[in-house]
Every structure is written in C-alpha cells, then in structure tokens.
Write a protein that holds these residues in place. Sequence first.
Motif, PDB file in Angstrom:
ATOM      1  N   SER A  19     -21.072  85.239  62.993  1.00  0.00           N
ATOM      2  CA  SER A  19     -20.474  84.781  64.240  1.00  0.00           C
ATOM      3  C   SER A  19     -19.584  83.573  64.007  1.00  0.00           C
ATOM      4  N   THR A  20     -20.015  82.657  63.160  1.00  0.00           N
ATOM      5  CA  THR A  20     -19.225  81.479  62.847  1.00  0.00           C
ATOM      6  C   THR A  20     -17.925  81.878  62.148  1.00  0.00           C
ATOM      7  N   VAL A  21     -18.034  82.777  61.187  1.00  0.00           N
ATOM      8  CA  VAL A  21     -16.848  83.243  60.473  1.00  0.00           C
ATOM      9  C   VAL A  21     -15.918  83.966  61.438  1.00  0.00           C
ATOM     10  N   ASN A  22     -16.473  84.806  62.304  1.00  0.00           N
ATOM     11  CA  ASN A  22     -15.646  85.530  63.268  1.00  0.00           C
ATOM     12  C   ASN A  22     -14.948  84.579  64.235  1.00  0.00           C
ATOM     13  N   LEU A  23     -15.638  83.556  64.693  1.00  0.00           N
ATOM     14  CA  LEU A  23     -15.015  82.574  65.577  1.00  0.00           C
ATOM     15  C   LEU A  23     -13.882  81.838  64.857  1.00  0.00           C
ATOM     16  N   PHE A  24     -14.120  81.474  63.608  1.00  0.00           N
ATOM     17  CA  PHE A  24     -13.078  80.815  62.823  1.00  0.00           C
ATOM     18  C   PHE A  24     -11.864  81.729  62.665  1.00  0.00           C
ATOM     19  N   LEU A  25     -12.113  83.001  62.319  1.00  0.00           N
ATOM     20  CA  LEU A  25     -11.013  83.945  62.139  1.00  0.00           C
ATOM     21  C   LEU A  25     -10.272  84.212  63.444  1.00  0.00           C
ATOM     22  N   LEU A  26     -10.982  84.243  64.558  1.00  0.00           N
ATOM     23  CA  LEU A  26     -10.327  84.395  65.852  1.00  0.00           C
ATOM     24  C   LEU A  26      -9.421  83.199  66.149  1.00  0.00           C
ATOM     25  N   GLY A  27      -9.886  82.005  65.806  1.00  0.00           N
ATOM     26  CA  GLY A  27      -9.063  80.810  65.990  1.00  0.00           C
ATOM     27  C   GLY A  27      -7.811  80.848  65.135  1.00  0.00           C
ATOM     28  N   VAL A  28      -7.945  81.243  63.886  1.00  0.00           N
ATOM     29  CA  VAL A  28      -6.793  81.353  63.000  1.00  0.00           C
ATOM     30  C   VAL A  28      -5.837  82.422  63.511  1.00  0.00           C
ATOM     31  N   CYS A  29      -6.380  83.540  63.983  1.00  0.00           N
ATOM     32  CA  CYS A  29      -5.554  84.609  64.542  1.00  0.00           C
ATOM     33  C   CYS A  29      -4.784  84.099  65.759  1.00  0.00           C
ATOM     34  N   PHE A  30      -5.439  83.345  66.610  1.00  0.00           N
ATOM     35  CA  PHE A  30      -4.768  82.783  67.784  1.00  0.00           C
ATOM     36  C   PHE A  30      -3.632  81.861  67.362  1.00  0.00           C
ATOM     37  N   LEU A  31      -3.882  81.008  66.369  1.00  0.00           N
ATOM     38  CA  LEU A  31      -2.835  80.095  65.899  1.00  0.00           C
ATOM     39  C   LEU A  31      -1.657  80.853  65.293  1.00  0.00           C
ATOM     40  N   ALA A  32      -1.927  81.988  64.667  1.00  0.00           N
ATOM     41  CA  ALA A  32      -0.847  82.763  64.059  1.00  0.00           C
ATOM     42  C   ALA A  32      -0.045  83.528  65.101  1.00  0.00           C
ATOM     43  N   VAL A  33      -0.689  83.996  66.158  1.00  0.00           N
ATOM     44  CA  VAL A  33      -0.029  84.847  67.148  1.00  0.00           C
ATOM     45  C   VAL A  33       0.604  84.023  68.264  1.00  0.00           C
ATOM     46  N   TYR A  34       0.101  82.839  68.533  1.00  0.00           N
ATOM     47  CA  TYR A  34       0.553  82.027  69.662  1.00  0.00           C
ATOM     48  C   TYR A  34       2.065  81.796  69.704  1.00  0.00           C
ATOM     49  N   PRO A  35       2.739  81.437  68.594  1.00  0.00           N
ATOM     50  CA  PRO A  35       4.191  81.236  68.677  1.00  0.00           C
ATOM     51  C   PRO A  35       4.942  82.494  69.119  1.00  0.00           C
ATOM     52  N   TYR A  36       4.479  83.650  68.710  1.00  0.00           N
ATOM     53  CA  TYR A  36       5.132  84.888  69.125  1.00  0.00           C
ATOM     54  C   TYR A  36       4.931  85.152  70.611  1.00  0.00           C
ATOM     55  N   VAL A  37       3.747  84.851  71.099  1.00  0.00           N
ATOM     56  CA  VAL A  37       3.474  85.028  72.527  1.00  0.00           C
ATOM     57  C   VAL A  37       4.358  84.090  73.344  1.00  0.00           C
ATOM     58  N   VAL A  38       4.490  82.835  72.910  1.00  0.00           N
ATOM     59  CA  VAL A  38       5.354  81.879  73.603  1.00  0.00           C
ATOM     60  C   VAL A  38       6.799  82.366  73.586  1.00  0.00           C
ATOM     61  N   MET A  39       7.245  82.920  72.461  1.00  0.00           N
ATOM     62  CA  MET A  39       8.611  83.413  72.353  1.00  0.00           C
ATOM     63  C   MET A  39       8.838  84.596  73.308  1.00  0.00           C
ATOM     64  N   ILE A  40       7.891  85.513  73.370  1.00  0.00           N
ATOM     65  CA  ILE A  40       8.031  86.666  74.265  1.00  0.00           C
ATOM     66  C   ILE A  40       8.007  86.214  75.722  1.00  0.00           C
ATOM     67  N   PHE A  41       7.083  85.324  76.062  1.00  0.00           N
ATOM     68  CA  PHE A  41       7.041  84.798  77.434  1.00  0.00           C
ATOM     69  C   PHE A  41       8.352  84.083  77.774  1.00  0.00           C
ATOM     70  N   GLY A  42       8.923  83.352  76.815  1.00  0.00           N
ATOM     71  CA  GLY A  42      10.170  82.632  77.051  1.00  0.00           C
ATOM     72  C   GLY A  42      11.325  83.563  77.359  1.00  0.00           C
ATOM     73  N   GLY A  43      11.311  84.761  76.815  1.00  0.00           N
ATOM     74  CA  GLY A  43      12.362  85.725  77.088  1.00  0.00           C
ATOM     75  C   GLY A  43      12.364  86.210  78.530  1.00  0.00           C
ATOM     76  N   PHE A  44      11.225  86.126  79.186  1.00  0.00           N
ATOM     77  CA  PHE A  44      11.109  86.597  80.563  1.00  0.00           C
ATOM     78  C   PHE A  44      11.222  85.472  81.592  1.00  0.00           C
ATOM     79  N   LYS A  45      11.593  84.270  81.160  1.00  0.00           N
ATOM     80  CA  LYS A  45      11.704  83.128  82.076  1.00  0.00           C
ATOM     81  C   LYS A  45      13.155  82.780  82.330  1.00  0.00           C
ATOM     82  N   ALA A  46      13.423  82.277  83.529  1.00  0.00           N
ATOM     83  CA  ALA A  46      14.745  81.730  83.842  1.00  0.00           C
ATOM     84  C   ALA A  46      14.880  80.377  83.152  1.00  0.00           C
ATOM     85  N   ALA A  47      16.118  79.874  83.063  1.00  0.00           N
ATOM     86  CA  ALA A  47      16.362  78.627  82.335  1.00  0.00           C
ATOM     87  C   ALA A  47      15.592  77.460  82.936  1.00  0.00           C
TER      88      ALA A  47
END
Length: 147
Positions: A19-47
């Motif tokens: 469980s500890t390893v899985n939580l750590f890996l989920l955190g790392v996965c979130f840190l890796a995916v977060y910039p892409y999510v922000v970029m995609i969300f930014g494409g759908f926003k007005a200036a």
Amino acid sequence: MSTWFMRGAGQRRRLGKLSTVNLFLLGVCFLAVYPYVVMIFGGFKAAGELSTNPSGVPAHPTLANFSDLLIGSNGAAMRRALLNTFIVTVPFVALTVLFSAMAGYAFAKYRFRGRNIIFGLLIASMLVPIETNIPVLYIVFSRIGWL
C-alpha cells in the motif's frame, strides 16, 4: 472454508508495504501527468479565465481556441505544419518499429559471433542522452553554412 479474511501478521505487513509503495507510485504518476492535464484544460479556457485560473478546471469550456488555431488568420500555416508533422512522423515510426522488431528477433532467436558485443553497444548507445549531439550538430551545420 475460505479464510481470505483471516490474514496473518506477515501478510498484513506485506500488504502495508504494498500500500505504501502504491501510494508513492500514485503520487509520482500524478506529478508526471499533472502538467499534461493543466495543458489540456488550458486549451479549453478563454484568455481571461486562463490568467485568473491557470491550473484549474475550466469554468466555461470553449472550443474557440482550437477553431482559431485551425481556421483563424494563421490556420493554413498551422494545417500545413500538422501535415508536415504527419508526413515525417508516420514513416519514421513505422520504419523504426519494423527495424526494431527485426533486430529484436535476431537478438532473441539467433546465436552469432559478436552478438553480445553488438547488443552491449546498442544498450550503451541508448544510455547516452540525445542532447550530447547538439555541439557536434552545431559544428557540422556551421561548416556547411546552415546556421
């Protein structure tokens, strides 16, 4: 009778580690995916919303940015750039997959002299970052007048 709910102390400790390893890996996965999510969300926003809410979910999603990109004043240039990207990328990826599959099959199935040395050189070449070629490319381009 099944005793899946009766776990010993060793199993609980192992599950706790997992469980500890899985939580750590989920955190790392979130840190890796977060910039892409922000970029995609930014494409759908007005200036205006992009400047007030840069990393959150868009309150009023819009496709205007994409239509401006493809149809707007520079739409033809963007469409041509996308076409050029596909013209270069698709054959490159197809040939890379084809040759890599053939080389992998040869390394896996055939025994030949120098196999381990060639395979070691192949692995060693993958360890060298591509950025180390930049100074050499600069020198080559400067000598042929492409700068």
